[in-house]
Design an enzyme around this catalytic site. Structure first.
Site, PDB file in Angstrom:
ATOM      1  N   ILE B 492      41.938  32.765  43.596  1.00 50.85           N
ATOM      2  CA  ILE B 492      43.015  32.034  44.323  1.00 50.85           C
ATOM      3  C   ILE B 492      42.402  31.549  45.667  1.00 50.85           C
ATOM      4  O   ILE B 492      43.054  31.492  46.582  1.00 50.85           O
ATOM      5  CB  ILE B 492      44.220  32.716  44.462  1.00 50.85           C
ATOM      6  CG1 ILE B 492      44.051  33.921  45.082  1.00 50.85           C
ATOM      7  CG2 ILE B 492      44.764  32.994  43.178  1.00 50.85           C
ATOM      8  CD1 ILE B 492      45.429  34.745  45.242  1.00 50.85           C
ATOM      9  N   GLY B 493      40.961  31.590  45.728  1.00 50.38           N
ATOM     10  CA  GLY B 493      40.418  31.266  47.002  1.00 50.38           C
ATOM     11  C   GLY B 493      39.817  32.541  47.592  1.00 50.38           C
ATOM     12  O   GLY B 493      39.318  32.421  48.903  1.00 50.38           O
ATOM     13  N   SER B 532      48.182  38.928  42.724  1.00 45.87           N
ATOM     14  CA  SER B 532      48.988  39.280  44.079  1.00 45.87           C
ATOM     15  C   SER B 532      48.963  40.747  44.297  1.00 45.87           C
ATOM     16  O   SER B 532      48.497  41.381  43.363  1.00 45.87           O
ATOM     17  CB  SER B 532      50.642  38.827  43.531  1.00 45.87           C
ATOM     18  OG  SER B 532      51.132  39.893  42.645  1.00 45.87           O
ATOM     19  N   SER B 534      47.160  41.909  46.564  1.00 47.70           N
ATOM     20  CA  SER B 534      45.861  42.273  46.810  1.00 47.70           C
ATOM     21  C   SER B 534      45.081  43.015  45.659  1.00 47.70           C
ATOM     22  O   SER B 534      44.112  44.031  45.737  1.00 47.70           O
ATOM     23  CB  SER B 534      45.578  43.210  47.937  1.00 47.70           C
ATOM     24  OG  SER B 534      46.450  42.511  49.055  1.00 47.70           O
ATOM     25  N   ALA B 720      36.736  50.114  44.506  1.00 43.54           N
ATOM     26  CA  ALA B 720      37.242  49.001  45.591  1.00 43.54           C
ATOM     27  C   ALA B 720      38.856  48.944  45.270  1.00 43.54           C
ATOM     28  O   ALA B 720      39.235  49.125  44.237  1.00 43.54           O
ATOM     29  CB  ALA B 720      36.563  47.750  45.031  1.00 43.54           C
ATOM     30  N   LYS B 721      39.165  48.538  46.629  1.00 42.43           N
ATOM     31  CA  LYS B 721      40.684  48.212  46.482  1.00 42.43           C
ATOM     32  C   LYS B 721      40.706  46.937  47.176  1.00 42.43           C
ATOM     33  O   LYS B 721      39.506  46.279  47.714  1.00 42.43           O
ATOM     34  CB  LYS B 721      41.392  49.204  47.395  1.00 42.43           C
ATOM     35  CG  LYS B 721      41.348  50.797  46.631  1.00 42.43           C
ATOM     36  CD  LYS B 721      42.260  51.601  47.500  1.00 42.43           C
ATOM     37  CE  LYS B 721      41.699  51.900  48.764  1.00 42.43           C
ATOM     38  NZ  LYS B 721      42.406  53.225  49.179  1.00 42.43           N
ATOM     39  N   GLY B 722      41.801  46.167  47.068  1.00 45.38           N
ATOM     40  CA  GLY B 722      42.036  44.887  47.661  1.00 45.38           C
ATOM     41  C   GLY B 722      42.086  45.130  49.410  1.00 45.38           C
ATOM     42  O   GLY B 722      42.457  45.724  49.966  1.00 45.38           O
ATOM     43  N   GLY B 724      43.195  41.317  50.677  1.00 53.24           N
ATOM     44  CA  GLY B 724      43.791  40.176  50.877  1.00 53.24           C
ATOM     45  C   GLY B 724      44.897  40.180  51.998  1.00 53.24           C
ATOM     46  O   GLY B 724      44.965  39.409  52.685  1.00 53.24           O
ATOM     47  N   GLU B 725      45.888  41.180  51.549  1.00 53.66           N
ATOM     48  CA  GLU B 725      47.194  40.951  52.323  1.00 53.66           C
ATOM     49  C   GLU B 725      46.878  41.874  53.810  1.00 53.66           C
ATOM     50  O   GLU B 725      47.723  41.470  54.729  1.00 53.66           O
ATOM     51  CB  GLU B 725      48.219  41.536  51.603  1.00 53.66           C
ATOM     52  CG  GLU B 725      48.559  40.491  50.368  1.00 53.66           C
ATOM     53  CD  GLU B 725      49.429  41.418  49.072  1.00 53.66           C
ATOM     54  OE1 GLU B 725      48.912  42.069  48.857  1.00 53.66           O
ATOM     55  OE2 GLU B 725      50.629  40.702  49.006  1.00 53.66           O
TER      56      GLU B 725
END
Lengths: 164, 771
Positions: B492-493, B532, B534, B720-722, B724-725
């Site tokens: 999603i970018g 969604s 992250s 690894a974790k996210g 993005g948010e």
């Protein structure tokens, strides 16, 4: 003008002439995207706020959503599709990749065209001048620092090319 | 090889089966393991396409005979349609299809409504849609549709919706769903035990996502096959929802999303526009492109729900929290989308150790656009209040705000009682951000003059970032040893293509350029969930790794036969098969695969469930220095430092970009972003990018990112974790706390616009605004 309201205009885009029939209300961004299928130029706000549709018209970066296609006859238009030479990206495009000057990529064409116009006119800009050149280009992903970095690195790369 | 077991449960709704899959016996990469691709910076794999204008987004699709759709929208916030006549539109030049309640099939939409119905409940609600040869002709046709409305009373604020005798948005009333109440311990007793109580009210605005690419797509209903090029964060969710809505089986609906111009949460579900485009295409027998214009994007396609929060914190003199109580009201808009997930209560329950907690969260309907998830939904709003309240508490106790948080540290997810997979994640964030910023030696606030400087701190946790099951990835090895990774997830970018390719390259011992990622197409890859929370890297990364481990085993079996050595002596490095203790016998991987061509090695990987006995969370903290101009009300962010626990960093370039991007959106939320509704008319006054301000290059401050970068070995096999948010969550309260430090005035209503700053200064008898 034809009876259906369409009229002929020849757009000169990336060095080629494109005779097309458009309604007078068709904007340049719509003509590029629909009549010429040059979809690299993006349409976002359609009222001159975001810069996603930036193209270069007679050497100046302009919002193509605020120009009517019929007013662009005879003007030299450069779009994002006109920057690469064949498969070779321009130094500015290379710098955007190397600097991660984008995330989703939707504003990128506009950012690059704004900076391309700047570098054509001012090959050795300061960071402040680079930032000013893209002040009218919204990046909702927030890649601004990397966009400025891309501009700086492109200017340096172009200077090196000049010397070589 | 994928293996699974099944848990069978009999409940009131019949039998439920839970499929519990295994990634295989896959120990995580160790904390000190030397990795050659993972953890290194690589530019985005799709970079070339994006800088050359050749990346194809949903609005760039051009198909033979393609039509363009437009939607007629309600000009009233609430009204009954008493007459609708589309006949002149149907006869208009270039028009091929008109869709409205007169001819649309009955399709339930949102939790409460229909695709088209005779009652409209917000300015922008869909009344009819047209498909024509050009956008201009479609626009003209809309003007020929005759609609008579009977305007009805409406509400546009939380306060108005909750007033006695308020007009009802829905017949059931203005409370959306049931209030959500959480309690542990005895919060009222905790408040009584406190030496200091903070009791304040905060408000957060309705923020608009304003992804540059609007919602929409291109639909082609051809025979019994529907193909939808959609701007979405969830190709499989859109497939399921659109298939159900239009009555097609799932294998006859294909959803494609190669690139998208931002989503930020608002594109994690199917929207009316997807179904309308599909039905217009069916009616017209031609492809239909329907992309929302900017105004519609800002009216109907989601927002961050505005909130009003009353927060009470109780603490002992030493800073120990004795109670956290939050009463939260949030505006759902006129409908519940099913994708709002705005758990404003969440962070109150988990961020600090506290035995006595109560949260009460009530969603109300108003006659405005529906809320949907927006980058860290709920936690951004909750932290905006809680983290200011914590700062107020620190001031009242005269304890350093970072120290106060350290004294209330939790290594356990208190609602579930499970320890965190990386219990030191938040503590490391505190350490690194305060060091990077120089918190101990931070400049003291200036107390005079018209330019006042101050510093602020805020922390956060986030329920996302851990990923989850299920999710799948396949890998195929070509005859020349190159690799295709195929998954139904989407980029999603955020850099998903690159991050997942790095996982495959690492495990297979291949250089990154020998990997191709195929994703974003339900017709190509196996199921993967919405991007969604992250979650994508942490969800699909382990599935890719599982497939790569299996593929590597296969290729080494083939190499063992070729080299006549036991496979256990073999490994792959930089595209070569190496024989342990015998470097002379190394062969290129392609030499192995060519021996069996055109037979092809292939493997399938899945994402196993997260650990049952631990909670996977992400954490972070920010410090900021601001300068407040008391003459203009302008808040200038001089510098910002940030630190986040996102487990192992797969690609530092992508993580840095997520961090600066999230913070930039946080600055927008803190200082300028707010949907403004004229409460007398129900009209949104800034549904555009002219009057709705988002940060520009001039608003982006210098950001020092001090990563935690500790692999979360208990979370999943990649560690690894996210990210993005999370970076967005603490930004607004950190700024508000710095503003207080600078001018000594609390502004508890976001955004901290110039108007609010000047009003606050005037109310306090300071600044120029008092005259």
């Amino acid at each position: 003008m034809a009876a259906n309201g369409f009229q002929p205009v020849t757009l000169t885009v990336n060095g080629s002439d494109y005779p097309i029939m458009v309604e007078p209300r068709r904007t340049l961004v719509d003509a590029l995207r629909h009549d010429l299928a040059l979809t690299g130029t993006k349409k976002v706000c359609a009222m001159g706020d975001c810069g996603a549709c930036t193209v270069i018209v007679d050497g100046r970066a302009m919002y193509s959503c605020l120009l009517l296609a019929v007013d662009c006859a005879g003007r030299a238009i450069t779009t994002i599709e006109g920057l690469a030479h064949g498969n070779n990206l321009s130094p500015l495009q290379e710098a955007f990749v190397a600097s991660d000057g984008f995330q989703c990529g939707f504003c990128t064409s506009g950012q690059i065209m704004s900076l391309h116009a700047l570098l054509q006119a001012h090959p050795h800009p300061s960071d402040e001048e680079i930032a000013r050149a893209v002040t009218g280009n919204i990046c909702r992903c927030g890649a601004y620092a990397n966009i400025v970095k891309a501009g700086r690195e492109a200017a340096e790369a172009m200077a090196r090319q000049q010397e070589a | 090889m994928p293996a699974f077991r099944i848990k069978r449960q009999e409940g009131d709704d019949g039998v439920a089966l839970q499929l519990i899959e295994s990634e295989g016996d896959l120990p995580p990469w160790g904390p000190n393991e030397a990795l050659s691709v993972v953890g290194h910076p690589y530019p985005r794999l799709e970079g070339r396409e994006k800088v050359s204008g050749r990346a194809i987004y949903a609005s760039d699709i051009r198909l033979p005979g393609q039509l363009y759709g437009k939607v007629l929208r309600s000009p009233y916030p609430r009204a009954r349609i008493t007459r609708l006549d589309v006949s002149r539109a149907e006869a208009a030049p270039g028009v091929h299809a008109v869709l409205s309640m007169l001819n649309a099939p009955p399709i339930g939409w949102y939790q409460e409504g229909q695709l088209f119905e005779s009652t409209v409940r917000l300015v922008g609600d869909e009344v009819a849609a047209v498909a024509a040869e050009s956008e201009e002709q479609a626009e003209d046709a809309l003007r020929l549709i005759e609609v008579a409305y009977e305007p009805l009373p409406f509400v546009t604020t939380i306060a108005a919706a909750l007033a006695p005798d308020a007009p009802k948005v829905h017949e059931s009333g203005n409370i959306a769903g049931e209030p959500v109440i959480y309690e542990r311990g005895d919060p009222e007793a905790g408040l009584r035990q406190a030496d200091v109580v903070i009791d304040e009210r905060y408000e957060t605005p309705c923020a608009l996502h304003n992804a540059l690419e609007a919602h929409g797509g291109t639909a082609f209903w051809d025979g019994d096959q529907l193909t939808l090029w959609d701007s979405t964060q969830a190709v499989f969710v859109v497939r399921e929802e659109v298939a159900r809505a239009v009555g097609l089986p799932e294998h006859r609906v294909r959803v494609i999303k190669h690139h998208m111009g931002g989503g930020f949460g608002a594109k994690q579900i199917a929207w009316k526009v997807d179904v309308i485009a599909s039905l217009l295409s069916k009616l017209a027998g031609r492809p239909v492109q329907l992309i929302l214009d900017r105004e519609a994007e800002n009216l109907v396609s989601g927002n961050r729900n505005p909130t009003r929060q009353r927060v009470r914190l109780g603490a002992r003199r030493d800073g120990t929290l004795t109670a956290i109580v939050a009463e939260i009201a949030q505006a759902a808009g006129a409908y519940r989308t099913g994708g709002e997930a705005s758990d404003v209560s969440g962070t109150y329950q988990s961020l600090y150790r506290c035995p006595n907690v109560r949260t009460e969260q009530t969603a109300v309907y108003i006659n405005a656009g529906p809320a949907v998830a927006f980058r860290a939904p709920g936690f951004v709003e909750g932290a905006a209040a809680l983290e200011q309240a914590m700062d107020e508490l620190a001031r009242a106790l005269e304890i350093d705000p970072v120290e106060l948080r350290r004294r209330n540290y939790s290594e356990v997810d208190q609602p579930s009682g499970k320890p965190y997979t990386l219990p030191e994640g938040l503590r490391l964030s505190y350490d690194r951000v305060t060091e990077a910023f120089g918190w101990q030696d931070r400049p003291r606030p200036s107390s005079s003059g018209t330019k006042r400087r101050g510093t602020g701190f805020a922390a956060h946790d986030w329920v996302g970032g851990g990923g989850h099951d299920p999710g799948y990835a396949w890998i195929e090895m070509n005859a020349d040893g190159t690799v295709e990774v195929i998954t139904g997830t989407q980029d999603i970018g955020t850099g998903t293509r690159t991050g997942l390719a790095q996982i495959a390259a690492e495990e297979l011992g291949l250089p990154l350029e020998q990997i191709t990622l195929r994703l974003g197409d339900t017709g190509v890859g196996p199921y993967s969930p919405v991007s969604s929370g992250s979650a994508t890297q942490a969800t699909i990364g382990p599935a890719v790794r599982a497939a790569a481990v299996d593929l590597k085993r296969q290729v080494l079996d083939v190499a063992a036969a070729l080299l006549e050595v036991s496979a256990v002596r073999l490994s792959i490095e930089d595209g070569k098969v190496l024989v342990d203790g015998d470097p002379e016998r190394a062969v290129a991987l392609s030499e192995v695969t060519e021996k069996i061509a055109p037979h092809m090695l292939q493997a399938r990987g899945c994402r196993a469930p997260n650990p049952e006995d631990k909670a996977v969370r992400t954490f972070g903290a920010q410090c900021v220095e601001v300068e407040v101009d008391t003459e203009t009300g302008t808040i200038d962010i001089l510098r910002l430092a940030t630190s986040h626990d996102c487990g192992r960093i797969v690609n530092p370039t992508m993580v840095d970009s997520q961090v600066i991007g999230g913070i930039t959106q946080g600055i927008g939320f803190a200082l300028m972003e707010e949907r403004v509704v004229d409460d007398r008319l129900g009209i949104v006054l800034n549904a555009n990018l002219e009057d709705y301000y988002v940060p520009t290059v001039a608003d982006a401050p210098p950001i020092a990112h001090a990563p935690v970068d500790v692999p979360d070995l208990a979370a999943n096999s990649t560690g690894a974790k996210g990210i993005g948010e999370p970076p967005l969550i603490p930004t607004a309260p950190a700024i508000a706390n710095a503003v207080y430090d600078a001018i000594g005035i609390r502004i508890r209503e976001y955004p901290l616009s110039r108007q609010r700053v000047l009003a606050a200064l005037a109310a306090a008898g300071q600044g120029e605004a008092r005259s």
